[in-house]
Design a protein around this motif. Structure first.
Motif, mmCIF file in Angstrom:
data_model
loop_
_atom_site.group_PDB
_atom_site.id
_atom_site.type_symbol
_atom_site.label_atom_id
_atom_site.label_comp_id
_atom_site.label_asym_id
_atom_site.label_seq_id
_atom_site.Cartn_x
_atom_site.Cartn_y
_atom_site.Cartn_z
ATOM 1 N N LEU A 11 42.692 28.141 47.484
ATOM 2 C CA LEU A 11 42.817 29.306 48.362
ATOM 3 C C LEU A 11 43.155 30.560 47.567
ATOM 4 C CD1 LEU A 11 44.660 27.727 51.417
ATOM 5 C CD2 LEU A 11 42.283 28.512 51.321
ATOM 6 N N ASN A 12 44.008 30.443 46.564
ATOM 7 C CA ASN A 12 44.293 31.596 45.717
ATOM 8 C C ASN A 12 43.032 32.085 45.013
ATOM 9 O OD1 ASN A 12 46.957 32.039 46.287
ATOM 10 N ND2 ASN A 12 47.732 31.444 44.275
ATOM 11 N N ARG A 13 42.289 31.131 44.459
ATOM 12 C CA ARG A 13 41.075 31.509 43.713
ATOM 13 C C ARG A 13 40.062 32.203 44.617
ATOM 14 N NH1 ARG A 13 37.275 33.333 42.159
ATOM 15 N NH2 ARG A 13 35.869 32.763 40.449
ATOM 16 N N LEU A 14 39.878 31.690 45.824
ATOM 17 C CA LEU A 14 38.820 32.214 46.687
ATOM 18 C C LEU A 14 39.260 33.443 47.485
ATOM 19 C CD1 LEU A 14 37.119 28.933 47.934
ATOM 20 C CD2 LEU A 14 36.487 30.422 46.029
ATOM 21 N N GLN A 15 40.565 33.698 47.582
ATOM 22 C CA GLN A 15 40.991 34.975 48.139
ATOM 23 C C GLN A 15 40.546 36.120 47.242
ATOM 24 O OE1 GLN A 15 45.064 35.544 50.026
ATOM 25 N NE2 GLN A 15 45.356 33.656 48.872
ATOM 26 N N ASN A 48 38.878 24.055 59.765
ATOM 27 C CA ASN A 48 39.150 23.299 60.997
ATOM 28 C C ASN A 48 40.629 23.321 61.366
ATOM 29 O OD1 ASN A 48 36.438 22.655 61.256
ATOM 30 N ND2 ASN A 48 36.629 20.679 60.231
ATOM 31 N N GLN A 49 41.490 23.387 60.363
ATOM 32 C CA GLN A 49 42.933 23.438 60.609
ATOM 33 C C GLN A 49 43.413 24.835 61.004
ATOM 34 O OE1 GLN A 49 45.459 21.331 57.587
ATOM 35 N NE2 GLN A 49 43.486 20.884 56.638
ATOM 36 N N GLY A 50 42.519 25.821 60.907
ATOM 37 C CA GLY A 50 42.898 27.182 61.257
ATOM 38 C C GLY A 50 43.597 27.944 60.151
ATOM 39 N N VAL A 51 43.568 27.419 58.938
ATOM 40 C CA VAL A 51 44.176 28.102 57.795
ATOM 41 C C VAL A 51 43.319 29.299 57.384
ATOM 42 C CG1 VAL A 51 44.725 27.873 55.336
ATOM 43 C CG2 VAL A 51 45.354 26.060 56.946
ATOM 44 N N ILE A 52 42.013 29.109 57.403
ATOM 45 C CA ILE A 52 41.069 30.152 56.997
ATOM 46 C C ILE A 52 40.555 30.881 58.229
ATOM 47 C CG2 ILE A 52 38.802 30.572 55.960
ATOM 48 C CD1 ILE A 52 39.336 28.199 54.092
ATOM 49 N N ARG A 53 40.703 32.193 58.220
ATOM 50 C CA ARG A 53 40.175 33.016 59.304
ATOM 51 C C ARG A 53 38.661 33.186 59.164
ATOM 52 N NH1 ARG A 53 42.836 36.574 62.626
ATOM 53 N NH2 ARG A 53 44.703 36.454 61.308
ATOM 54 N N ARG A 54 38.219 33.459 57.934
ATOM 55 C CA ARG A 54 36.794 33.704 57.707
ATOM 56 C C ARG A 54 36.488 33.563 56.226
ATOM 57 N NH1 ARG A 54 33.273 38.083 56.835
ATOM 58 N NH2 ARG A 54 35.019 39.500 56.483
ATOM 59 N N ILE A 55 35.253 33.159 55.923
ATOM 60 C CA ILE A 55 34.751 33.133 54.549
ATOM 61 C C ILE A 55 33.528 34.046 54.528
ATOM 62 C CG2 ILE A 55 33.849 31.726 52.662
ATOM 63 C CD1 ILE A 55 35.157 29.284 54.001
ATOM 64 N N GLY A 191 29.674 37.722 58.917
ATOM 65 C CA GLY A 191 30.025 36.463 59.568
ATOM 66 C C GLY A 191 30.588 35.517 58.527
ATOM 67 N N ASP A 192 30.371 34.232 58.725
ATOM 68 C CA ASP A 192 30.866 33.232 57.783
ATOM 69 C C ASP A 192 29.777 32.820 56.813
ATOM 70 O OD1 ASP A 192 33.626 32.238 57.841
ATOM 71 O OD2 ASP A 192 33.256 31.934 59.976
ATOM 72 N N LEU A 193 30.109 32.791 55.537
ATOM 73 C CA LEU A 193 29.197 32.273 54.523
ATOM 74 C C LEU A 193 29.033 30.774 54.752
ATOM 75 C CD1 LEU A 193 27.736 33.408 51.951
ATOM 76 C CD2 LEU A 193 29.634 32.451 50.631
ATOM 77 N N PRO A 194 27.799 30.281 54.818
ATOM 78 C CA PRO A 194 27.604 28.842 55.093
ATOM 79 C C PRO A 194 28.233 27.974 54.013
ATOM 80 C CG PRO A 194 25.520 30.060 55.225
ATOM 81 C CD PRO A 194 26.516 30.992 54.638
ATOM 82 N N LEU A 195 28.841 26.890 54.431
ATOM 83 C CA LEU A 195 29.431 25.948 53.481
ATOM 84 C C LEU A 195 28.358 24.974 53.007
ATOM 85 C CD1 LEU A 195 32.955 25.292 55.025
ATOM 86 C CD2 LEU A 195 32.357 26.688 53.031
ATOM 87 N N LEU A 196 27.417 25.531 52.273
ATOM 88 C CA LEU A 196 26.315 24.788 51.683
ATOM 89 C C LEU A 196 26.404 24.924 50.169
ATOM 90 C CD1 LEU A 196 23.462 26.120 54.021
ATOM 91 C CD2 LEU A 196 24.704 23.953 54.230
ATOM 92 N N THR A 197 25.762 24.035 49.443
ATOM 93 C CA THR A 197 25.837 24.090 47.977
ATOM 94 C C THR A 197 25.253 25.399 47.446
ATOM 95 O OG1 THR A 197 23.753 22.864 47.831
ATOM 96 C CG2 THR A 197 25.806 21.587 47.669
ATOM 97 N N GLU A 198 24.272 25.966 48.130
ATOM 98 C CA GLU A 198 23.676 27.247 47.726
ATOM 99 C C GLU A 198 23.699 28.196 48.930
ATOM 100 O OE1 GLU A 198 19.816 26.270 46.098
ATOM 101 O OE2 GLU A 198 20.700 25.732 44.165
ATOM 102 N N VAL A 232 37.671 34.510 50.756
ATOM 103 C CA VAL A 232 38.328 33.814 51.858
ATOM 104 C C VAL A 232 39.405 34.711 52.433
ATOM 105 C CG1 VAL A 232 39.970 31.957 52.337
ATOM 106 C CG2 VAL A 232 37.859 31.446 51.127
ATOM 107 N N ILE A 233 39.440 34.820 53.769
ATOM 108 C CA ILE A 233 40.483 35.557 54.474
ATOM 109 C C ILE A 233 41.331 34.534 55.217
ATOM 110 C CG2 ILE A 233 40.994 37.292 56.223
ATOM 111 C CD1 ILE A 233 37.608 37.373 54.613
ATOM 112 N N LEU A 234 42.632 34.566 54.963
ATOM 113 C CA LEU A 234 43.539 33.584 55.541
ATOM 114 C C LEU A 234 44.218 34.106 56.803
ATOM 115 C CD1 LEU A 234 45.366 32.371 52.284
ATOM 116 C CD2 LEU A 234 43.275 31.466 53.323
#
Length: 329
Positions: A11-15, A48-55, A191-198, A232-234
Motif C-alpha cells: 500500500l505504501n508503494r502504490l500510494q 473488498n475489505q474497503g481499505v482501498i477507495r480507488r485505484i 475510474g478504477d484501473l482494472p486488476l489485470l496483468t496488463e 492507490v487511494i486509501l
C-alpha cells in the motif's frame, strides 16, 4: 483492520505511484520480492475489505482547465443536512466535511469558469439560509500530496523513492493541451484501473488505441502537470487514520514561506497552503494533518507552534465526512 507486513509495504508503494508501463504489477512485484499474482490477489482483497477507495489516476484540476477553491460557512443545525445534500449534488464538489468550529461546513469546489462557479454557489448559499460563504483561494502552495504511512516510522518501502516522489509541491496554474483521445483516456483513469496483468491494455481497448499510445499520453500528461500520478487511494479511517485536523494559524507575511516549508516537511501533513484571510477569520496558513488520534495531531501542532512562537491558531477536526471523491471531468 488487520493488515500484514506485505499488505502495508504494498500500500505504501502504490500510494506513491503505479508505474506507467505495460505490466506495472510485475514491476512492483519484483521490487517487493513477491509474485505478480500475489500483488493482484492482495489488491483485490484490500478493495473488498474497503481499505482501498480507488485505484486510478489522480489529476490536477488546473492542468485540465479547472480552478479549485476551499469554502466554509456556518450552517444552522436544522438546515445542515439539507444544505449538505445541495452541496454534495454538484460534481465539482469533491470534499465536504463537518468540522468542529463555528464555521462547521467546509467543502472544495472546482469549476471551469467563474460563471459556472456562481451557478453552483448561489443555490448552496440559498440552502444555507443566505449565510456568509467564505472563499479561501490558495495564494501559495507548500505541499499537495497525501501519503498515509502504513509501515510506521520510518517507511521501509524504498524510503528514498517514497520521499522523492512525495516531495511534489508544484502548483500548476496553466492548462495542458489535451485532445479528444486524451479526454477518453483521462475518463477511463478516473475510474478504477482494472486488476489485470496488463491493465493499460484494457484502457487502450476501451479508448480505441494502442497501449503504447496510452502510456505515452499518460507520461506526457504527467510531465505537463495534468496527471499527478496513477496510484492507490486509501480510506483514511479504515486504515487507522481516524483524526483529520485542519490546522490554521496567523503568521506575518515575512514568516509564511519558512513556516509553510516547515509544515510541509511533516509526513503527517498532506496539504499546506497560504490562503486568503478575513477580519473575522485572520488565519492565513493552513495545513491538513492526519493521525490515528486527535492527541497525535495536537502533539504535532504543539511542537510546531512552540518552534515558530505562534500565538493565534486553531485545529478544526472533522467530525463527519459528508462527501469525498476524486476530481473528475
Amino acid at each position: 483492520m488487520k493488515l500484514d507486513v506485505t499488505d502495508r509495504i504494498l500500500l505504501n508503494r502504490l500510494q506513491v505511484e503505479i508505474p506507467l508501463v505495460t505490466q506495472p504489477w510485475r514491476v512492483v512485484a519484483e521490487e517487493l520480492g513477491i509474485q505478480q499474482e500475489e500483488v493482484l490477489q492482495r489488491l483485490e482483497s484490500l478493495k473488498n475489505q474497503g481499505v482501498i477507495r480507488r485505484i486510478g489516476g489522480v489529476f490536477n484540476p488546473a492542468g485540465l482547465g479547472y480552478t479549485g477553491r476551499l469554502y466554509a460557512m456556518q450552517v444552522a443545525e436544522d438546515r445542515f443536512y439539507t444544505t449538505a445534500a445541495v452541496v454534495n449534488s454538484y460534481k465539482g464538489v469533491t470534499h465536504n466535511y463537518r468540522r468542529r468550529n463555528w464555521l462547521n461546513m467546509w467543502f472544495t469546489l472546482t469549476a471551469r469558469t467563474e460563471e459556472e462557479r456562481r451557478a453552483m454557489l448561489e443555490p448552496i448559499r440559498e440552502a444555507a439560509g443566505n449565510t456568509q460563504l467564505y472563499e479561501f483561494p490558495a495564494e501559495q502552495v507548500f505541499k499537495l500530496k497525501l501519503f498515509l504511512n502504513m509501515e510506521g516510522k520510518p517507511a521501509a518501502t524504498n524510503t528514498n523513492f517514497v520521499q522523492e516522489k512525495n516531495n511534489d509541491s508544484r502548483f500548476i496554474r496553466e492548462q495542458s493541451k489535451i485532445d479528444t483521445l486524451d479526454l477518453l483516456i483521462i475518463r477511463e483513469l478516473q475510474g478504477d484501473l482494472p486488476l489485470l496483468t496488463e491493465p493499460y491494455h484494457e484502457v487502450a481497448r476501451r479508448t480505441g488505441c494502442r497501449v503504447e499510445e496510452v502510456i505515452l499520453r499518460l507520461q506526457r500528461l504527467q510531465a505537463g502537470g495534468a496527471l499527478k500520478r496513477v496510484g492507490v487511494i486509501l480510506k483514511h479511517r479504515k486504515v487507522g487514520f481516524s483524526a483529520n485536523g485542519l490546522f490554521v494559524c496567523v503568521l506575518p507575511e515575512e514568516k509564511i514561506n519558512e513556516a509553510g516549508q516547515r509544515l510541509a516537511s511533516f509526513e503527517e501533513v498532506s496539504h499546506c497552503y497560504k490562503r486568503q484571510s478575513y477580519p473575522e477569520w485572520p488565519y492565513n496558513v493552513y495545513a491538513m494533518i492526519h493521525g490515528a488520534t486527535e492527541a497525535e495531531v495536537q502533539q504535532i501542532v504543539e511542537g510546531f507552534i512552540r518552534e515558530k512562537s505562534i500565538e493565534s491558531y486553531d485545529i478544526l477536526f472533522s467530525t463527519e465526512e459528508l462527501k469525498k471523491t476524486s476530481f473528475s471531468i
